[in-house]
Scaffold this motif. Structure first.
Motif, PDB file in Angstrom:
ATOM      1  N   UNK A  96       0.854  -1.180   0.000  1.00 41.13           N
ATOM      2  CA  UNK A  96       0.000   0.000   0.000  1.00 41.13           C
ATOM      3  C   UNK A  96       0.895   1.236   0.000  1.00 41.13           C
ATOM      4  N   UNK A  97       0.403   2.386  -0.452  1.00 42.90           N
ATOM      5  CA  UNK A  97       1.238   3.585  -0.461  1.00 42.90           C
ATOM      6  C   UNK A  97       1.827   3.896   0.913  1.00 42.90           C
ATOM      7  N   UNK A  98       3.107   4.266   0.906  1.00 43.91           N
ATOM      8  CA  UNK A  98       3.800   4.631   2.140  1.00 43.91           C
ATOM      9  C   UNK A  98       4.182   6.107   2.071  1.00 43.91           C
ATOM     10  N   UNK A  99       4.412   6.682   3.251  1.00 44.48           N
ATOM     11  CA  UNK A  99       4.863   8.072   3.348  1.00 44.48           C
ATOM     12  C   UNK A  99       6.257   8.070   3.945  1.00 44.48           C
ATOM     13  N   UNK A 100       7.177   8.748   3.290  1.00 44.98           N
ATOM     14  CA  UNK A 100       8.548   8.862   3.776  1.00 44.98           C
ATOM     15  C   UNK A 100       8.708  10.132   4.606  1.00 44.98           C
ATOM     16  N   UNK A 101       9.384   9.997   5.740  1.00 44.77           N
ATOM     17  CA  UNK A 101       9.686  11.162   6.572  1.00 44.77           C
ATOM     18  C   UNK A 101      11.179  11.170   6.873  1.00 44.77           C
ATOM     19  N   UNK A 102      11.700  12.338   7.149  1.00 42.00           N
ATOM     20  CA  UNK A 102      13.116  12.453   7.489  1.00 42.00           C
ATOM     21  C   UNK A 102      13.307  12.808   8.959  1.00 42.00           C
ATOM     22  N   UNK A 103      12.193  13.140   9.644  1.00 42.05           N
ATOM     23  CA  UNK A 103      12.266  13.521  11.048  1.00 42.05           C
ATOM     24  C   UNK A 103      11.028  12.993  11.758  1.00 42.05           C
ATOM     25  N   UNK A 104      11.194  12.502  12.997  1.00 41.59           N
ATOM     26  CA  UNK A 104      10.076  11.928  13.738  1.00 41.59           C
ATOM     27  C   UNK A 104       8.978  12.953  13.970  1.00 41.59           C
ATOM     28  N   UNK A 105       9.324  14.237  13.980  1.00 42.19           N
ATOM     29  CA  UNK A 105       8.306  15.277  14.176  1.00 42.19           C
ATOM     30  C   UNK A 105       7.284  15.291  13.043  1.00 42.19           C
ATOM     31  N   UNK A 106       7.638  14.700  11.899  1.00 42.67           N
ATOM     32  CA  UNK A 106       6.712  14.656  10.766  1.00 42.67           C
ATOM     33  C   UNK A 106       5.754  13.470  10.852  1.00 42.67           C
ATOM     34  N   UNK A 107       5.982  12.582  11.812  1.00 43.20           N
ATOM     35  CA  UNK A 107       5.192  11.350  11.880  1.00 43.20           C
ATOM     36  C   UNK A 107       3.692  11.603  12.065  1.00 43.20           C
ATOM     37  N   UNK A 108       3.252  12.503  12.952  1.00 41.31           N
ATOM     38  CA  UNK A 108       1.801  12.703  13.112  1.00 41.31           C
ATOM     39  C   UNK A 108       1.086  13.067  11.814  1.00 41.31           C
ATOM     40  N   UNK A 109       1.636  14.020  11.056  1.00 42.60           N
ATOM     41  CA  UNK A 109       0.984  14.406   9.803  1.00 42.60           C
ATOM     42  C   UNK A 109       1.089  13.310   8.753  1.00 42.60           C
ATOM     43  N   UNK A 110       2.195  12.566   8.781  1.00 43.57           N
ATOM     44  CA  UNK A 110       2.327  11.445   7.850  1.00 43.57           C
ATOM     45  C   UNK A 110       1.275  10.380   8.156  1.00 43.57           C
ATOM     46  N   UNK A 111       1.047  10.135   9.434  1.00 45.77           N
ATOM     47  CA  UNK A 111       0.037   9.140   9.819  1.00 45.77           C
ATOM     48  C   UNK A 111      -1.363   9.620   9.444  1.00 45.77           C
ATOM     49  N   UNK A 112      -1.596  10.903   9.537  1.00 46.02           N
ATOM     50  CA  UNK A 112      -2.887  11.445   9.103  1.00 46.02           C
ATOM     51  C   UNK A 112      -3.100  11.162   7.615  1.00 46.02           C
ATOM     52  N   UNK A 113      -2.039  11.274   6.817  1.00 44.34           N
ATOM     53  CA  UNK A 113      -2.146  10.970   5.382  1.00 44.34           C
ATOM     54  C   UNK A 113      -2.486   9.504   5.158  1.00 44.34           C
ATOM     55  N   UNK A 114      -1.856   8.611   5.924  1.00 42.00           N
ATOM     56  CA  UNK A 114      -2.128   7.175   5.798  1.00 42.00           C
ATOM     57  C   UNK A 114      -3.588   6.891   6.169  1.00 42.00           C
ATOM     58  N   UNK A 115      -4.062   7.511   7.242  1.00 45.43           N
ATOM     59  CA  UNK A 115      -5.460   7.320   7.653  1.00 45.43           C
ATOM     60  C   UNK A 115      -6.410   7.762   6.549  1.00 45.43           C
ATOM     61  N   UNK A 116      -6.180   8.967   6.020  1.00 41.79           N
ATOM     62  CA  UNK A 116      -7.114   9.532   5.037  1.00 41.79           C
ATOM     63  C   UNK A 116      -7.127   8.699   3.758  1.00 41.79           C
ATOM     64  N   UNK A 117      -5.956   8.267   3.326  1.00 42.26           N
ATOM     65  CA  UNK A 117      -5.888   7.470   2.095  1.00 42.26           C
ATOM     66  C   UNK A 117      -6.657   6.162   2.248  1.00 42.26           C
ATOM     67  N   UNK A 118      -6.353   5.415   3.297  1.00 43.63           N
ATOM     68  CA  UNK A 118      -6.938   4.081   3.436  1.00 43.63           C
ATOM     69  C   UNK A 118      -8.403   4.116   3.856  1.00 43.63           C
ATOM     70  N   UNK A 119      -8.831   5.225   4.438  1.00 47.64           N
ATOM     71  CA  UNK A 119     -10.255   5.405   4.712  1.00 47.64           C
ATOM     72  C   UNK A 119     -11.023   5.707   3.435  1.00 47.64           C
TER      73      UNK A 119
END
Length: 743
Positions: free
Chosen positions: A443-466
């Motif tokens: 499934x599509x993944x989101x790449x991050x370079x810093x852990x601070x980006x994880x919350x917004x990246x997870x929001x993208x994963x939620x929205x896509x798969x929903x």
């Protein structure tokens, strides 16, 4: 009551869900026998710490040994056998990778909590209802029944081919016998009679050949229809259930059943292929005018090969989506230079393929990222407890390539957290003269370079798969669709049930709906935009809805988890609603809610009654993770003091809403007994006054305005400890006033 005890009291429909995720990887017997010990260990931390995981694995084996000694004395033969098998499994399978068993147990415990949370919810959400559709269950049973019938038909056709082979051998023998006779003998009446018998036998052979070809054709047609319709739908449903499980939904099962169906169909197709090869052999030994084999066999063989190609291509699936072991509840978010794991399975389980299929992992073709680590591995049946043909990549790392200018690509939050990538896998199957190239993708993944980006990246994963069941729409966020609010709220509840062990009830979800929409709406058909969820700031705030909610999840996880799981944190309630709830309650009744203005803050509000009978409300300044790291929240509730005018400091918190005595609700979570807190320890350093941490607030009686949070700032615990030891209440008031004015 232990979590396992609560699980055992669930209704049968929830117990069936529990049964799905206990298998040979982590047998249910061990979960049952070692329930309390298992629940008292920190498996989630061990999943990210190899040394800790090894210690827990060794202790688990010791616990199993203790149980084995006990049941040996009881002469329970079945349990002795099962425990010996489990012990062998633990030592053999996980000794080289102890974090794997920690991940499995952590996931099982988390899924139990999610199911317990779902069972406590009065209404099932729309997504979960769709996943448990009775029509889907009926189709699963139909698929299994048809596959079994096809397998039986193929085996019966084997017998027909064998009969045809025997009949032709008899015909060959009798025909060659006549051909070997002298010419004079061939003219005898007996021989003429034999020739008539041979002609009748040839007619029977022709009929049997046509019958066998017809039966083979029917088997092929049945397989084709099953693959084109019900089996394809089953596979798509499983993939959709996997998507939903990845964002916190019910654990997806059914892959073993699909594997059984795919394997039986492959075996049936190869069996039919052998039958066609046998007919070809018979053809080389005997043919005649109107022979059906040379006409029908090539078409049937082509169809069989076509079905085998499609069956193999569909059977190559990602069993477990990419996930960093450090963030098991945030799959499909990958950080550069951090290892992630991903597992693939071939649903066609044939012994001939063991260690014969090498899988190569790559990342999508935009040349921005590459995969480092072991990216080629062989599929085998030894690593999986259920013997499936699979491969798990455990040491892959995404690395960002430098641009031609020598600098790295755009790492801004917008591009990173909304840019989708795909991990692709390819292999080749060579079997019985067939060569089939297989490809699949995560499934599509989101790449991050810093852990601070994880919350917004997870929001993208939620929205896509929903929002979509398309597994490869990498341009999704170029124009993200709106989501149905009712489904989004269900997914948000899953974030709480999967991450912190307790989902949200209808009242809490209503409050979130109002916060998202800015109004009280019937949200069944309300469409919410991606921007409203994750891009636009909340009215009057400097943060988005998702950032606010993610901060609350983090607060619960790290500081108030036991209180949340017990259901004592109302949490999501507005200031207006809390006053409605408290106004008719006994003075001293309080509730706990999350701050709407401070990220990751929790406060409590209590109701009080003035001398004239008027009701007043007090809310303490929200406690954030910094303050809660110094003092457990349960202890704060127990020891909290208020100074009013000349009165002695007292705790205003008496009853947790609606009417639960405070100590009854929180007593088991206190770090020590009250009398241990009220008295300074005897072990203080010589020359210093011993102190204790006690939160204190001062309320001014001469104010007729509602108290703002600044009125209820806590006094430094050390200051209050010294004041209480040496000063009178009047002197304390003066000291408090001085302390507040100087702050």
């Amino acid at each position: 009551m232990s979590q396992w005890s609560q699980v055992q009291q669930l209704e049968i429909k929830f117990l069936e869900q529990v049964d799905q995720f206990y298998d040979d990887n982590f047998p249910m017997e061990i979960r049952h026998l070692l329930a309390q010990w298992i629940e008292s260990q920190d498996w989630e931390a061990a999943a990210n710490n190899e040394a800790m995981a090894m210690i827990l694995l060794q202790n688990l084996i010791i616990q199993v040994d203790d149980q084995l000694d006990r049941v040996s004395q009881e002469k329970n033969l079945l349990l002795i056998h099962n425990l010996k098998r489990v012990r062998k499994l633990l030592q053999g399978k996980y000794h080289g990778n102890p974090m794997h068993i920690a991940v499995i147990i952590s996931n099982c415990l988390r899924e139990e909590r999610r199911i317990l949370a779902a069972a406590s919810m009065p209404v099932q959400g729309p997504l979960e209802k769709s996943l448990q559709n009775s029509v889907v269950s009926e189709r699963q049973r139909n698929v299994e029944h048809k596959v079994s019938a096809i397998k039986n038909s193929a085996q019966m056709t084997d017998q027909d081919v064998k009969y045809l082979e025997d009949l032709q051998e008899e015909f060959d023998f009798r025909y060659k016998t006549i051909q070997s006779l002298e010419q004079n003998d061939k003219n005898s009446a007996l021989i003429k009679q034999e020739m008539l018998a041979l002609q009748a036998m040839l007619n029977t052979l022709d009929y049997k050949r046509k019958e066998v070809l017809s039966k083979i054709g029917r088997v092929i047609h049945e397989i084709d229809m099953l693959m084109s319709n019900m089996l394809t739908e089953e596979l798509l449903d499983w993939k959709r259930r996997q998507q939903i499980a990845c964002i916190g939904g019910p654990l997806h099962g059914g892959l073993d059943q699909l594997q059984n169906c795919f394997t039986l169909l492959a075996e049936s197709l190869f069996q039919v292929r052998r039958q066609l090869e046998k007919l070809d052999e018979l053809l080389t030994r005997l043919t005649y005018d109107g022979d059906p084999i040379p006409v029908q066999r090539p078409q049937l063989l082509e169809k069989v090969n076509f079905l085998l190609y499609n069956l193999f291509r569909n059977s190559f699936v990602v069993e477990r989506q990419p996930c960093m072991p450090t963030h098991p509840q945030r799959p499909m978010v990958l950080k550069t230079l951090i290892q992630f794991t991903v597992k693939l399975r071939l649903l066609i389980k044939l012994p001939e393929l063991n260690y014969q299929i090498r899988v190569k992992a790559t990342i999508d073709n935009n040349r921005r990222f590459v995969l480092c680590g072991t990216h080629v591995k062989a599929m085998n049946m030894d690593e999986s407890a259920n013997g499936s043909l699979s491969v798990e990549f455990r040491h892959l790392q995404p690395k960002e390539m430098k641009t031609s200018a020598g600098s790295k690509g755009n790492e801004g939050p917008h591009m990173v957290t909304e840019e989708l990538h795909s991990i692709s896998f390819e292999t080749q199957v060579c079997l019985y003269g067939l060569t089939i190239n297989l490809e699949t993708s995560s499934l599509p993944v989101v790449m991050i370079s810093n852990v601070s980006q994880l919350p917004n990246a997870w929001a993208s994963i939620i929205w896509y798969n929903l929002s979509t069941n398309d597994p490869q729409n990498l341009s999704f966020f170029n124009n993200p669709p709106a989501a149905t609010l009712s489904q989004l709220l269900e997914v948000l509840s899953w974030q709480f049930s999967s991450y912190v062990g307790r989902g949200l009830n209808s009242e809490q979800l209503n409050m979130l709906a109002e916060k998202l929409t800015g109004q009280q709406v019937g949200y069944n058909d309300y469409q919410l935009s991606w921007a409203k969820f994750c891009k636009e700031h909340l009215p009057g705030k400097s943060f988005t809805f998702w950032v606010w909610l993610e901060a609350i999840l983090d607060l619960i996880k790290k500081h108030i988890l036991p209180l949340w799981i017990d259901g004592y944190v109302m949490g999501f309630v507005s200031k207006e609603k809390e006053r409605i709830l408290l106004k008719d309650k006994t003075p001293g009744t309080f509730l706990l809610r999350f701050s709407e203005s401070n990220l990751g803050g929790i406060t409590f509000t209590w109701v009080d009654q003035l001398e004239n009978g008027d009701v007043t409300f007090h809310s303490v300044e929200p406690y954030n993770k910094g303050r809660l790291a110094a003092l457990p929240f349960a202890d704060i509730l127990r020891d909290y003091k208020v100074i009013m005018a000349d009165n002695v400091p007292e705790n205003p918190l008496k009853y947790l809403y609606p009417d639960i005595p405070k100590d009854k609700a929180f007593g088991k979570h206190y770090s020590c007994q009250p009398d241990e807190v009220s008295k300074p320890s005897d072990g203080g350093v010589k020359g210093y006054v011993p102190s204790v941490f006690i939160p204190v607030s001062k309320i001014l009686n001469d104010s007729t305005e509602p108290h703002s949070p600044s009125d209820l700032l806590p006094m430094s615990p050390s200051v209050y400890a010294v004041l209480r030891e040496h000063l009178s209440p009047t002197a304390i008031e003066s000291a408090v006033s001085c302390h507040l004015s100087c702050s």
